[in-house]
Scaffold this active site. Structure first.
Site, PDB file in Angstrom:
ATOM      1  N   SER A  27       0.824  -1.214   0.000  1.00  0.00           N
ATOM      2  CA  SER A  27       0.000   0.000   0.000  1.00  0.00           C
ATOM      3  C   SER A  27       0.862   1.270   0.000  1.00  0.00           C
ATOM      4  CB  SER A  27      -0.990   0.009   1.177  1.00  0.00           C
ATOM      5  OG  SER A  27      -0.313   0.189   2.397  1.00  0.00           O
ATOM      6  N   HIS A 119       9.088   3.112   8.566  1.00  0.00           N
ATOM      7  CA  HIS A 119       8.908   2.222   9.717  1.00  0.00           C
ATOM      8  C   HIS A 119       7.706   2.713  10.523  1.00  0.00           C
ATOM      9  CE1 HIS A 119      10.012  -0.648  12.780  1.00  0.00           C
ATOM     10  NE2 HIS A 119       9.797   0.305  13.677  1.00  0.00           N
ATOM     11  N   LEU A 154      19.428  -1.880  12.548  1.00  0.00           N
ATOM     12  CA  LEU A 154      18.039  -2.129  12.138  1.00  0.00           C
ATOM     13  C   LEU A 154      17.105  -0.981  12.531  1.00  0.00           C
ATOM     14  CD1 LEU A 154      15.958  -4.219  11.011  1.00  0.00           C
ATOM     15  CD2 LEU A 154      15.619  -4.934  13.383  1.00  0.00           C
ATOM     16  N   ASP A 155      16.331  -0.520  11.560  1.00  0.00           N
ATOM     17  CA  ASP A 155      15.344   0.540  11.789  1.00  0.00           C
ATOM     18  C   ASP A 155      15.961   1.743  12.496  1.00  0.00           C
ATOM     19  OD1 ASP A 155      13.316  -0.915  10.545  1.00  0.00           O
ATOM     20  OD2 ASP A 155      12.875  -1.996  12.388  1.00  0.00           O
TER      21      ASP A 155
HETATM   22  C1  GRF Z   1       3.760  -0.762   6.774  1.00  0.00           C
HETATM   23  O1  GRF Z   1       3.189  -0.439   8.020  1.00  0.00           O
HETATM   24  C2  GRF Z   1       5.239  -0.535   6.807  1.00  0.00           C
HETATM   25  O2  GRF Z   1       5.614   0.607   7.503  1.00  0.00           O
HETATM   26  C3  GRF Z   1       5.673  -1.774   7.541  1.00  0.00           C
HETATM   27  O3  GRF Z   1       4.885  -2.808   7.020  1.00  0.00           O
HETATM   28  C4  GRF Z   1       3.685  -2.259   6.515  1.00  0.00           C
HETATM   29  C5  GRF Z   1       3.654  -2.590   5.053  1.00  0.00           C
HETATM   30  O4  GRF Z   1       2.520  -2.130   4.442  1.00  0.00           O
HETATM   31  N1  GRF Z   1       7.068  -1.985   7.485  1.00  0.00           N
HETATM   32  P1  GRF Z   1       2.398  -2.059   2.850  1.00  0.00           P
HETATM   33  O5  GRF Z   1       2.970  -3.343   2.278  1.00  0.00           O
HETATM   34  O6  GRF Z   1       3.109  -0.843   2.359  1.00  0.00           O
HETATM   35  O7  GRF Z   1       0.914  -1.999   2.617  1.00  0.00           O
END
Ligand code: GRF
Length: 227
Positions: A27, A119, A154-155
Site C-alpha cells: 500500500s 517504519h 536495524l530501523d
Molecule cells: C507498513 O506499516 C510498513 O511501515 C511496515 O509494514 C507495513 C507494510 O505495508 N514496514 P504495505 O505493504 O506498504 O501496505
C-alpha cells in the site's frame, strides 16, 4: 496511469530514478505511485513472488520482479542477487516500502546514502516488528511513523520525516495500525517529493530539507520534518 515507469512529470528530463522493494500488500508503494511524483519508478521488486503489490505494479505498467529469498541458501547470496537486480535499473534511490527482509551490512554499505525506509513507529522507539502491539503494551499516548535513511543498524538512521498519531483508549492493534498507515501514505510520497526536488541533504546523522520554491505545496508540512 503511469506509462513507461514514469510516475508523473514527464516533462522533467532529469527525473531521478527509484526502485521500490516490497514484500506484501504494497500500500505504501501504491501511495507513492498514485502521488504522481516527478520520479521514474524503474522497477518494483519483491522477495515474495505472491506479493499482492506486484500485481498492482504490473497493472499500472511498471516493471515488477520477484526474487524469492527461499531459493537462496544464505542471506548473503540473496542480498547479492537482489543487489544485482537493482543495479540493472541504475536507481538514484532504493525505496523500501514494507520490505520485510533484514539486509546484510554489505548490501546496506553498497546503497549507503541512497536507501530509504518507512517504519511504523516514531523511531528511535520500537524498532523491529509488532510496533503497534508494543506501543499499546507500553501505554504510550503518541505513536506514528518515520521515513529514514537506512544504516546497518536495524530501523535506525537519519530521519527525513515523522508523523504522529494519538493512541486512543479503546484502540487495538488493528485500529492503531490503520491510523498510522494513513500517515505513512502521506509522509512517504512527501519525503520522495523532496528527494525528487533535490532537497534532502544528509548532514552527518541528520537530514536537512532545503526550502522549496515559492508557493511550494509542502511548506506547512515542513514543521513535521526532523532537522
Ligand atoms: C507498513 O506499516 C510498513 O511501515 C511496515 O509494514 C507495513 C507494510 O505495508 N514496514 P504495505 O505493504 O506498504 O501496505
Amino acid at each position: 496511469m503511469p506509462r513507461d515507469g514514469y510516475n508523473g512529470a514527464m516533462e522533467s528530463i532529469a527525473a531521478k530514478t527509484i526502485v521500490i522493494l516490497i514484500s506484501g500488500r504494497g500500500s505504501n508503494m501504491q501511495a507513492i505511485v498514485e502521488a504522481r511524483l516527478p520520479l521514474r519508478v524503474a522497477a518494483v521488486i519483491s522477495n515474495r513472488p505472491d506479493a499482492a503489490g506486484l500485481a498492482y505494479a504490473r497493472e499500472h505498467g511498471l516493471v515488477a520482479e520477484a526474487i524469492d529469498h527461499r531459493e537462496f541458501s544464505s542471506r548473503d547470496d540473496f542480498d547479492a542477487a537482489l543487489a544485482a537486480a537493482i543495479d540493472r535499473h541504475r536507481p538514484d534511490l532504493l525505496v523500501l516500502a514494507g520490505f520485510m527482509r533484514i539486509l546484510g551490512d554489505a548490501f546496506v554499505g553498497r546503497f549507503a546514502g541512497r536507501m530509504i525506509n518507512i517504519h511504523p513507529s516514531l523511531l528511535p522507539v520500537f524498532p523491529g516488528l509488532h510496533t503497534h502491539r508494543r506501543a499499546l503494551a507500553e501505554g504510550v499516548k503518541v505513536h506514528g511513523a518515520t521515513v529514514h535513511f537506512v544504516t546497518p543498524s536495524l530501523d535506525h538512521g537519519p530521519i527525513v520525516i515523522q508523523a504522529a498519531v494519538p493512541v486512543l483508549p479503546d484502540d487495538d492493534e488493528a485500529t492503531l495500525a490503520e491510523r498510522v498507515l494513513e500517515q505513512e501514505h502521506r509522509i512517504y510520497p512527501l519525503a520522495l517529493r523532496w528527494f525528487a526536488e533535490d532537497r534532502l541533504v544528509l548532514d552527518g546523522g541528520r537530514v536537512r530539507i532545503k526550502p522549496g520554491h515559492a508557493g511550494s505545496r509542502d511548506s506547512a508540512q515542513l514543521l513535521m520534518a526532523a532537522s
